[in-house]
Design a protein around this motif. Structure first.
Motif, PDB file in Angstrom:
ATOM      1  N   GLU A 185      56.631  -4.438 121.962  1.00  0.00           N
ATOM      2  CA  GLU A 185      56.935  -3.124 121.597  1.00  0.00           C
ATOM      3  C   GLU A 185      57.087  -2.107 122.644  1.00  0.00           C
ATOM      4  O   GLU A 185      57.825  -1.264 122.839  1.00  0.00           O
ATOM      5  N   TYR A 188      46.881   4.013 122.921  1.00  0.00           N
ATOM      6  CA  TYR A 188      48.238   3.704 122.933  1.00  0.00           C
ATOM      7  C   TYR A 188      48.969   3.711 124.210  1.00  0.00           C
ATOM      8  O   TYR A 188      49.760   2.916 124.748  1.00  0.00           O
ATOM      9  N   LYS A 229      48.586   0.643 126.714  1.00  0.00           N
ATOM     10  CA  LYS A 229      49.781  -0.434 126.492  1.00  0.00           C
ATOM     11  C   LYS A 229      51.060   0.027 126.717  1.00  0.00           C
ATOM     12  O   LYS A 229      51.691  -0.614 127.584  1.00  0.00           O
ATOM     13  N   SER A 232      52.180  -5.894 120.325  1.00  0.00           N
ATOM     14  CA  SER A 232      52.272  -4.515 121.094  1.00  0.00           C
ATOM     15  C   SER A 232      52.866  -4.689 122.510  1.00  0.00           C
ATOM     16  O   SER A 232      53.177  -3.689 123.030  1.00  0.00           O
ATOM     17  N   ARG A 281      47.761  -4.500 114.467  1.00  0.00           N
ATOM     18  CA  ARG A 281      47.097  -3.256 114.201  1.00  0.00           C
ATOM     19  C   ARG A 281      46.852  -2.879 112.742  1.00  0.00           C
ATOM     20  O   ARG A 281      46.100  -1.903 112.401  1.00  0.00           O
ATOM     21  N   CYS A 306      53.511  -3.049 114.235  1.00  0.00           N
ATOM     22  CA  CYS A 306      53.054  -4.233 114.792  1.00  0.00           C
ATOM     23  C   CYS A 306      51.869  -4.782 114.019  1.00  0.00           C
ATOM     24  O   CYS A 306      50.882  -4.081 113.596  1.00  0.00           O
TER      25      CYS A 306
END
Length: 632
Positions: free
Chosen positions: A349, A382, A385, A346, A608, A605
């Protein structure tokens, strides 16, 4: 002096504010019969209804004193269509267009005529709005012991508590008197109603319960029903795919078989509210009950041809009879319009997405709000991150689903109190106020009920607005440094416009404490937006989120559109319900995809969750030629 408006010959009428409508849309606009309009994403469903309102009002087909009623599922949809009608027709006509949510419409009926209900179904006038949560329903049912002729306490507690409201409490229209030999489910529902209506100092009602009471009210009082039929020459129902049985029964009881002409518009491929009691297919019973003719729309004015090609494949998976959409937009980007990006972590990402958006903004001269980050749920998780990675590239990201006080941030932006606050503050604090003057004056005139032809009163309104704006910036030359100042600014604005005017023009503000909650949320958000802002422009930009990439859930994105959509989390962890309700989840996937004008990026990912559970979604993308790209 108010001038008599000249009616337009229906033959000579043309769409207002747009170049043209597709043939089927124009046919619906001019129709004199009940219509069921199945329209895909980007087809201009709300615009069709706005144009139909203009046609009916401007051509005198809905003559005064009759009115047009538009009912929508959500507040923002109701506000959107009302704003479009005001922007496209004369105020002396637009005031006869009522745009409400189903909940506001039903509550208005109950508040006005509720005391005409049979005594056993009559709530106390100061009833409270409640939620039928699992804990509350469980506690109510646990207190019930049925007579032996009906069943046992175990039978009562054996009912599914989570779905009790949907399956039993409001599943059917209410009866003026309970059945002589009720089932245990009917008995429990009736006892639940009696408890919530008559025990305690206040009645407690959920909005579905209010809808059922409103339907019973109309059914048992023919004079009220006839008054509504005479008042409204036409009824519009927007986002009809999300209509619940309660809402449909209310509309049917009032308007079926009447002279009121009904237009229901929606897209059964975007039905994502079954969890909130939406009917499986409301279009079929509507067409049967109202003898409505089904009319499809084919054009897509939002998405590029390549995105529309992919959308067609997704649409066929939801509805095998879906027609072929026609893109009326152009592709403007270089490279693929849709990809799946596979990330090892992540962190990688977040870094890649921040870089991607920063680069796209430069390459295509885009702004942060030309993008949207969509997630299935838990947007705040989310954000933790993504936010640091975006900050490293001088980008802001904002969770639009976050609560401000007791109001979601995205909801706050559709509220009249917030709109007027921003409009007046922009006017008062801008270096060049000319760009805000006309919009702000028209907003004030709308609230004060002034027409274009009322020159003297409009001139006085303009002087009052300018004087108030000058006084406001004199009292508050800088953004508020504390909550008390922010609250006082909002109170000043509300006082100038008139609280009674807000309440009169915003039916939702007459429901419970919603108006107070909106004012509180605006206060909290104004104070938070002003922190670190030396000047008003910066504070208001932050308030509106002009420089932040919006992050939201699929459900909050419905009805919106963006140049580029990035969907984070195409995995089993986010889509954990896919196996149980694959059709609704696929519809959610379709909604997310169709928000985009030019590009869609999905991210995955492994940490997850796997993707085996949602393999059908990946299969659809593969079928459409969408590639999965491994990222480092």
């Amino acid at each position: 002096m108010t001038l008599l408006l000249r009616r337009i010959d229906p033959i000579r009428w043309k769409p207002v504010g747009i170049d043209a409508l597709e043939v089927n849309a124009l046919d619906v606009v001019r129709s004199a019969d009940n219509r069921s309009v199945i329209a895909g994403p980007g087809s201009g469903k709300t615009e069709l209804l706005a144009q139909r309102a203009c046609y009916l009002l401007q051509c005198g087909i809905s003559p005064p004193p009759q009115r047009i009623l538009a009912i929508s599922y959500k507040r923002d949809a109701a506000a959107n269509i009302a704003a479009r009608v005001r922007a496209r027709t004369h105020p002396d006509l637009a005031y006869r267009f009522d745009s409400l949510t189903f909940d506001a419409f039903a509550k208005g009926l109950l508040d006005r005529f509720g005391q005409a209900l049979p005594k056993e179904w009559r709530p106390k006038p100061d009833y409270e709005i409640a939620n039928a949560t699992f804990t509350i329903v469980q506690a109510t049912l646990q207190a019930l012991t049925p007579p032996k002729s009906v069943g046992t306490k175990a039978d009562v507690m054996g009912m599914a508590i989570k779905t009790f409201e949907r399956d039993h409490l409001v599943a059917e229209p209410l009866w003026p008197a309970p059945p002589a030999t009720p089932t245990v489910e009917q008995w429990a529902a009736n006892e639940f109603w009696k408890s919530w209506l008559h025990s305690g100092s206040h009645s407690a009602l959920t909005f579905p319960m209010i809808g059922r009471l409103a339907e019973l009210l109309i059914r048992t009082n023919p004079m009220v029903r006839e008054a509504l039929r005479l008042t409204y020459s036409h009824l519009f129902m927007d986002e009809f795919q999300d209509t619940t049985q309660v809402q449909f029964d209310l509309a049917k009881t009032i308007f079926a078989g009447s002279q009121t002409i009904v237009t229901a518009v929606g897209d059964n491929k975007q039905q994502i509210m079954r969890w909130a009691m939406a009917m499986d297919d409301p279009f079929a019973p509507f067409e049967a009950s109202f003898s409505a003719k089904r009319t499809p729309l084919h054009n897509n004015y939002r998405s590029s041809p390549d995105l529309v090609r992919i959308q067609e494949i997704l649409a066929k998976a939801l509805d095998g009879t879906a027609g072929k959409p026609i893109s009326k937009s152009k592709g403007t980007i270089v490279g693929s319009s849709c990809e799946v990006w596979d990330f090892p972590s992540s962190d990688a990402e977040a870094t890649e997405l921040a870089t991607f958006i920063a680069d796209e903004m430069k390459a295509y001269e885009l702004k942060p709000r030309d993008f949207a980050i969509l997630v299935r749920m838990k947007a705040a998780d989310y954000l933790k991150k993504l936010e640091p990675a975006f900050a490293e590239r001088d980008l802001s990201i904002r969770n639009e689903a976050a609560l401000v006080g007791k109001v979601a941030l995205q909801e706050l932006f559709t509220e009249p109190v917030s709109d007027v606050l921003v409009a007046i503050l922009r006017l008062a604090t801008a270096e060049s106020a000319g760009r805000y003057w006309t919009e702000c004056l028209e907003t004030i005139c709308h609230f004060w009920g002034l027409t274009f032809d009322d020159d003297d009163r409009r001139a006085k309104a303009a002087k009052s607005l300018q004087a108030f704006a000058d006084g406001l910036i004199a009292r508050y030359p800088k953004p508020p440094a504390d909550a008390a100042t922010a609250k006082q600014i909002i109170e000043d604005v509300v006082s100038f416009v008139g609280q009674s005017n807000f309440l009169a023009l915003s039916p939702a503000y007459r429901q419970g404490d919603w108006y107070l909650r909106v004012c509180e949320a605006a206060t909290v958000h104004l104070e938070a937006s002003s922190k670190g802002a030396a000047e008003w422009t910066a504070a208001l930009d932050t308030y509106e989120g002009l420089h932040a990439v919006p992050l939201m859930t699929i459900h909050k994105s419905k009805g919106l559109e963006y140049h580029t959509v990035v969907f984070v989390g195409l995995d089993d962890g986010a889509w954990f319900n896919f196996g149980k309700q694959s059709h609704e989840e696929t519809a959610g996937f379709f909604v997310a995809f169709t928000r985009a004008k030019q590009r869609v990026v999905f991210t995955y990912c492994a940490h997850r969750g796997s993707r085996s559970g949602i393999a059908p979604l990946y299969d659809l993308l593969k079928q459409a030629g969408v590639q999965t790209i491994a990222k480092k």
